[in-house]
Each structure stands twice: as structure tokens, then as C-alpha cells.
Design a protein around this motif. Sequence first.
Motif, short mmCIF file in Angstrom:
data_model
loop_
_atom_site.label_atom_id
_atom_site.label_comp_id
_atom_site.label_asym_id
_atom_site.label_seq_id
_atom_site.Cartn_x
_atom_site.Cartn_y
_atom_site.Cartn_z
N UNK A 1 2.38 -5.99 -18.17
CA UNK A 1 2.88 -4.65 -18.48
C UNK A 1 1.91 -3.95 -19.44
N UNK A 2 1.39 -4.73 -20.40
CA UNK A 2 0.41 -4.16 -21.32
C UNK A 2 -0.84 -3.72 -20.55
N UNK A 3 -1.30 -4.60 -19.67
CA UNK A 3 -2.52 -4.29 -18.91
C UNK A 3 -2.39 -2.96 -18.18
N UNK A 4 -1.23 -2.77 -17.56
CA UNK A 4 -1.03 -1.51 -16.83
C UNK A 4 -1.05 -0.32 -17.76
N UNK A 5 -0.35 -0.47 -18.88
CA UNK A 5 -0.31 0.64 -19.84
C UNK A 5 -1.70 0.90 -20.43
N UNK A 6 -2.41 -0.18 -20.67
CA UNK A 6 -3.76 -0.03 -21.22
C UNK A 6 -4.64 0.73 -20.24
N UNK A 7 -4.58 0.33 -18.99
CA UNK A 7 -5.44 0.96 -17.98
C UNK A 7 -5.09 2.44 -17.80
N UNK A 8 -3.78 2.72 -17.65
CA UNK A 8 -3.43 4.14 -17.49
C UNK A 8 -3.79 4.91 -18.75
N UNK B 1 -6.56 -1.28 -11.75
CA UNK B 1 -5.17 -0.87 -11.70
C UNK B 1 -4.59 -1.13 -10.31
N UNK B 2 -5.41 -0.88 -9.32
CA UNK B 2 -4.96 -1.09 -7.95
C UNK B 2 -4.71 -2.59 -7.71
N UNK B 3 -5.60 -3.42 -8.30
CA UNK B 3 -5.48 -4.85 -8.06
C UNK B 3 -4.28 -5.48 -8.75
N UNK C 1 -3.09 7.39 -7.92
CA UNK C 1 -2.22 6.45 -8.62
C UNK C 1 -0.97 7.07 -9.19
N UNK C 2 -0.89 8.38 -9.11
CA UNK C 2 0.26 9.01 -9.74
C UNK C 2 0.17 8.90 -11.26
#
Lengths: 211, 655
Positions: free
Chosen positions: A150-157, A207-209, B338-339
Motif C-alpha cells: 500500500x505504501x509502494x502504491x502511494x509512494x509511486x502515485x 505502478x502497473x506491475x 492510471x487514473x
Amino acid sequence: MAIRVAFFVTLALGATVAWGQSAPIVQPGAPGTATTTVAPAKAALAVPKVADADVVFMQGMIHHHSQAVEMVDLLRTRGKSKDLLALGERITISQSDEMRFMKEWLMERGKPVTMAHDHAAHMAGGGMPLMPGMLTSAQMATLAAAKGAAFDRLFLTGMIQHHTGALDMVDDLFDIPGAGQDPVMFDFATDIDNTQRAEIEIMRRMLKEIR
Amino acid sequence: MKRTLTQLGGGLALALSFSVSYGQAPTAPAKPVTPPRPPSVYSNPRSDASDPRIGLKAGLHDAGEAASGMEKIATLPKPKGFAPGDPGTTTAPPPTEQQGVGGEAPRTPPQQYGSANTDLAFSGNHLFVGNYNGINFYDIDNPGKVKLMTSVLCPGGQGDVSVYGKLLFMSAEAMNGRIDCGGQGIALPEGYKPPPPPPPAPEGTPAGTRPPRRPPPPSPDRFRGVRIFDISDLAKPKQVATVQSCRGSHTHTLVVDPNDKENVYIYISGTGPVRQPEELAACSAGDPDKNPETALFRIDIVKVPLAHPELAKIVSSPRIFSDEKTGAANGLWKGGTHGEGLQTTSQTDKCHDITVYAAIGLAAGACSGNGILLDIKDPKNPKRIDVVSDPNYAFWHSANFSNDGTKVLFTDEWGGGAQPRCRATDPMHWGADAIFTLDKGKMKLASYYKMPAAQTDTENCVAHNGSLVPIPGRDILVQSWYQGGISLLDFTDASHPMEVGYFDRGPIDATKRGMGGQWSTYWYNGYIYGAEIARGVDVFKLKPNKYLTQNEIDASNQVHFDELNVQNQPKIVWPQNAIVGRAYVDQLERSGALPAARITALMTALAGTDKKSAGQQVGLAKGLTKDAGSAKSTADGQRMRALAGILNTLGAARR
């Protein structure tokens, strides 16, 4: 004998370093016009112009970069993906070096490394305003509370948002007349654009991966 | 005389090594907490503390030096107009835009190293050195005594140069470049007041959603693009054309179509901001989804009629990143959207540099986030045939093909060249070369290579421009690493590149960062020329060491170019003679491919000039051809075949 010759020539070679050479200095004109000869005394390098906007850009970008470094600090203890950790290290090396570069650039020109008070005064608490793309305090708090994937996703976005803001800052800079005429400044700003654009692409792949 | 000079080289090297103990590395930045992942392919190791490049004394013109496999034979500082201004002649900046951002009264910005030297081009016995402030012409008839001929003032950055016959091409991209080559920059319109800085966005405003921009006032004087000079009179070059382009020209590549004798072509790689249509018609930026005419996502191709260069103009702007199926201009990003407020504006939208290799009909484009391969058989319509990306790569910068076209080496200019990226804490596969094998139009990553000596925190250093050194039987590149100096690397084995020589100076300044070092180092007719950003022009020659023999150097000197533009890569062809043959024998000896007795026999046969030796030569050639198939490496097999070819030629000549 051989040694003597060598010694003599060494001296001579050393001396050329200081001499330089002179030759005719010419300045072409626009196509169709003549090339003129320039007197050596008039050939001194033009002094690059520094615009207000250049200084504000550097001050703002230092502030902007410092948040990326903070975000990577969080990544080190909260992130999951090894590839992302490696990318984070690269971002932090890049942005720390660039912050130092920008501070030196400003100091060499007698400018403060933070924005003048009147630009920031209207912000609550008198701190510097958020630069484009910077995460809000709420976003930073959410990031700091997350862990793992969850952190990784937030970090990337978050970092994509952050970097996209840097691209906007570069665009804004070049929209201001008279800005970016100093070649050092021009190169630095276009390098930020190049580097962060490429990193955004890498982050979007990641992010896609992880989705 | 020659001999004395050679011996002198040894003396110099000794003298230089004394300086090693002086230097001290400034404190390095904090070590990364997380070590980066090891790369998936081979990456050469960093050299240890005994490397003579470590700890060299700092200095602009008196820095310590270390060299192996090459020796410096001359250095010429930058001339007037390019060197730092003399005290008193530098005028104070006009009191225009400085007030209001805090700080002291404006100082003269530091320019202690003058304007930066950049890329090199060669023609006959002339060397053209690009510079942010113009071009310098040098006479290199005697490379040990390089002579400045003409200084051409014409600012615009970066000053990338190419030469073709009597035409000289130069890139300009900066905001201060002028059509008339003036150094005054672009003045603002009379009475113009700069707008106040944009107000800060409210918290939480998504990036990329800013208000429409105010275009800056256009200037009819500004020049960003490719300049063309007539250099028939080297003492008085004339500007004959200024080909403007939307993003300016960061670099350019001369392209010669073997089927077109009347024109040459220039590929413009522009990386700067896109101009407003008010300044240059039909220029606009933006995402191709919203603006199909965007000047992003393309390169520009200039056609230059040789009889009328003044008519040069952009004839096509191919969208080399487009998707084959959908035709979308931004085709290299296949991830979709990605939205979550993410923008879609971050794809590879430009090339930094393109190297064309007409002999195989291909070009390698180092394009922002990708390395791409182009079919250039029709130079006006390059077609993308392959694309690669790499998570370890920050910015695809430039490329070189191996002479046989089976490998392509890309560089990653991580940090843009102004940052120190060769410190002991910077990973070896970041800011490095990436070597790809090339087979049937497909590229495959084989290894990374980085100049192995750790540099200090004040030395800007990253992979940069280089050219092939024509040693037969090996793929050797002489490459610039800014203040990391020059590295001679052997990538014959694409999976295990290794350093075979180097030159390095200590930092320009031991206490603070300065922009300097080698921008381009290229081999040209027996010598290596370096464009040192701050220090001037350097000239080197190869010198035997553990990895390089005199026979190999002699063989490289059999190659002669009439003209050299490194990004228009020439095919190297070696003569079929004994000098070249001896280089192959040395290589077969070094790799242990043949027993000592056979090496001796080959050397004897190569020296033979009578009828009897002709028989030996042909006999040995037969043996080599037979054994080539079972050689333990492809390179050795190729060397054996090439050597057999030479022996047959020699033998046949004497029958």
C-alpha cells in the motif's frame, strides 16, 4: 643526454598550458551579411543574465526537492518492492546533489537559498508555499501511515505527482521572458525535465506491475 | 626525434605520478541506506584504492594526472572570447531584472572557467571545437603542436558541430542565441515589465492542471536550430543559413545518403522547451492526444542542397515514437492511463542524440527514456524497428555501434553531466554504458560498463561521448567521463567489457563543484583529441600497456579518415598488410588461442617478403582457416580468419 632532452621538453610543455594562443576572432552575421573581425579587447565573454524568475525557480526547486528526499526516507523503512527501493535511492541521490548545486548557484550570485519573505508571507505560519506537485501535509501523513504494498502504491502515485510538478515548474520558467538565458541555468532546468520525465515513465511502469 | 618524444612520455608519466599523494577526497555524501539491487547482467567492478587516478591533486591548469594506454602530448587552453574574461574587461550585468528576489546587489556570476567546450568534428588537418560561445578552428597538421587558426564567436549552446566539405553545421538551443551571432542575448521589448511570479497553487491542487500560460513576447532575433557556415575561407567563415526548429537543436547528426549526391541531411535532436507559435510558426507543445501538431514526439530532418546550402530547410518531422498499430505519436508508452489524477505527459518525447551507421543502414537513437533502433535506408523517412528501456537508466544520451554492427553501446547521462555520479557511493551500473548485442534488428542487454576509478564529490562525472579506436580484431571505444577523465574500454566481449587504458586529472577545484572535464574524446588519424570543457583542447596518443601492444597501435594507424563526424559513424576498413596482421597475432597470443611456436611462425611469415615465404604464408593461412571454427571465442575465430586473409593476400602477391 636523453634525460636532459626530456627535462627540457617537459618544461616547455608545462609552459604551453599558461600561454594559450591567439588567432583572428571573427563574428559571422545573419545569413547574407558579412563576417566581421572582432578586436581581442572586445571579445570578452558576455556575462550571462540572471533573471528574477531564475532565482525564484532555484529557490522553489530546492524546497520542492527536499520533499522528495523526505519521501525516500519514509520509503526506506516502509516500502516493500526492492526495485522501488533502488529507484528511491537514485531519486534521493539525484535530488540531494541538485539541491546542493542550486544552493551553490544561488550563493555564488549573492542570493538567499530560500524565497524572499514577501513571496511566502501570506502562507499560514510563514513557511514556504507548496511548489507545484508537492504533496500536501495530509498526503504526507497518509503516506507516513502506510506500509508494504500500500505504501509502494502511494509512494509511486505521490512521486509521479511530485515529479510532474517539477516539469510544470520548468515549463513555467521558460514561459517567463528573460528567464533561463544563463546557459548553466538553461542546462540545469532542461536536465531536471529530462531526468524527472524519464523517472516518471519508470514509476508508471512499476505502478502497473504492482497493481 | 620521434623516439626522443616517445621516451619523454615515460618521463612525464613518472613525474606525474608524484602528485598522487597530494589530493584528498572531500567528504562524500551519506551512503545510501539501501544498497541497490545487483543488475541482471555483468557490470564491471570498481577499481581499488591503488588506482593511480585516486587522490590526484586538484587544479585548473596544474592538476595531477594519471594515464595508462595513452599519453597526453599537448594541451591548449581556450582562447580569448571563450576563456574566462580578463579582469577589467568583463562588463557588469545591466541593472534590469535583478531586484526584488532578495539578497545582495547582483554580483557578476562566476565564470572562472569561461564558456564550455563541447563536441568535435574533423576534416583533413583541421579540428573544429564546438563551444557554448562559438567554434574554434585548429590546425592539427602536427598534432603535438596544435595551432589555433580562427575563433568564431556565435553563442547559442551547446555548439555541437559537424563538417561536410566546405559546410560546417552547428547546434543552437539556448534562449540567448541570436540569428546574427550576437553575444548580447535577447532584449525584452521596450518598457516590458516581467510578470509577477505565479501565485502558489492552493494545497492539494493536482499537478499538471495549471492555468493557461502567458506566452513570452516573441523575438525575431532569437535563433534556436542548426546554423550552416560556409568555411571555404577558414579565416572568415560565413553563415549561409539558419534553420530554425521548434525545440532548438541540442545535438544534430549529419546523414549522408549514398544514393543522393546532391544533398546531405541533418537530424535535429531537440530537448529544450517548445517555442511559441508567435515566435516560430507551427510550433506548439502538448500531448499528442490533444494536439496532433505537437512539436514533441518527433525529430526534425533538414535537407541541405550542397549547391545551395542557403536553401536548407526542414523537410520532414517523423514521429519515430509512434505506435505501429494505432499510429498514436506517443507509442512507446503502452501502460495506458492510471487514473488517480495522473497525467499522461511523461512519455519519451525526444531524442538526445542519434548515431547513424549508413554502412548497415541503421541508426541508434538515445531518446530520453528509451534506446531505439531506426532503419535509415531512406534517410528522410527513418523507421523504428526496435526499442529498449532499462530500469537502471535515467537518461538515454548517446550511442556507438561496433564496427561490425553486431553491438550497440548506449550511454546514460544520469544527472545531465553537471553532477558527480562516479563517487564510491554511486552504483557502477548507474550513469554507465549499457552494451547491447544486435541481431536481426533486435537489441539485447549484455552488460554495463562504467569508468571504474571512484571520483571525488567535486568532480562532475557520468558516461559521455566517445568514438571507436580502429584496432583490428577488437571493439575499443575511447570515451569521455567529464571530470572522470577518459576511459579506453574493450567491449569485444559484449558480456564482459573491460578497461584497457585511461587518462584522468584531479578535480578542477577540491573544495567546490566546477563544471569541467572531457565532453568528447575522439580518435582521428592516429591521435585522440579531447574537448576539455574548462581546460581547453587535449591531444593524446596511444601507448602500449598490459592490454595494448605496439603492433595493435601500429595497425590502428593504418586507418585514415578524410573527415570525421562521430555520430555519422564511418565503417572502418583495414588494409590487408603485415602491420595489421601482427595486431591479430598479438591478440591470438594474448588470449592463448595459439601455442607459442605457432605465434612465432606467424610473426616470421608476416615478415617474409620472398617467394619461399609466400608458400609459408599460404600454408599458415590454411591452418588458421581450419582452426577458426573451433576457436574458443568468436573473436578469436574472426581474428584467425582475418589473419588468414592477410596471409593469403601477402602470399598471392609474391607468387
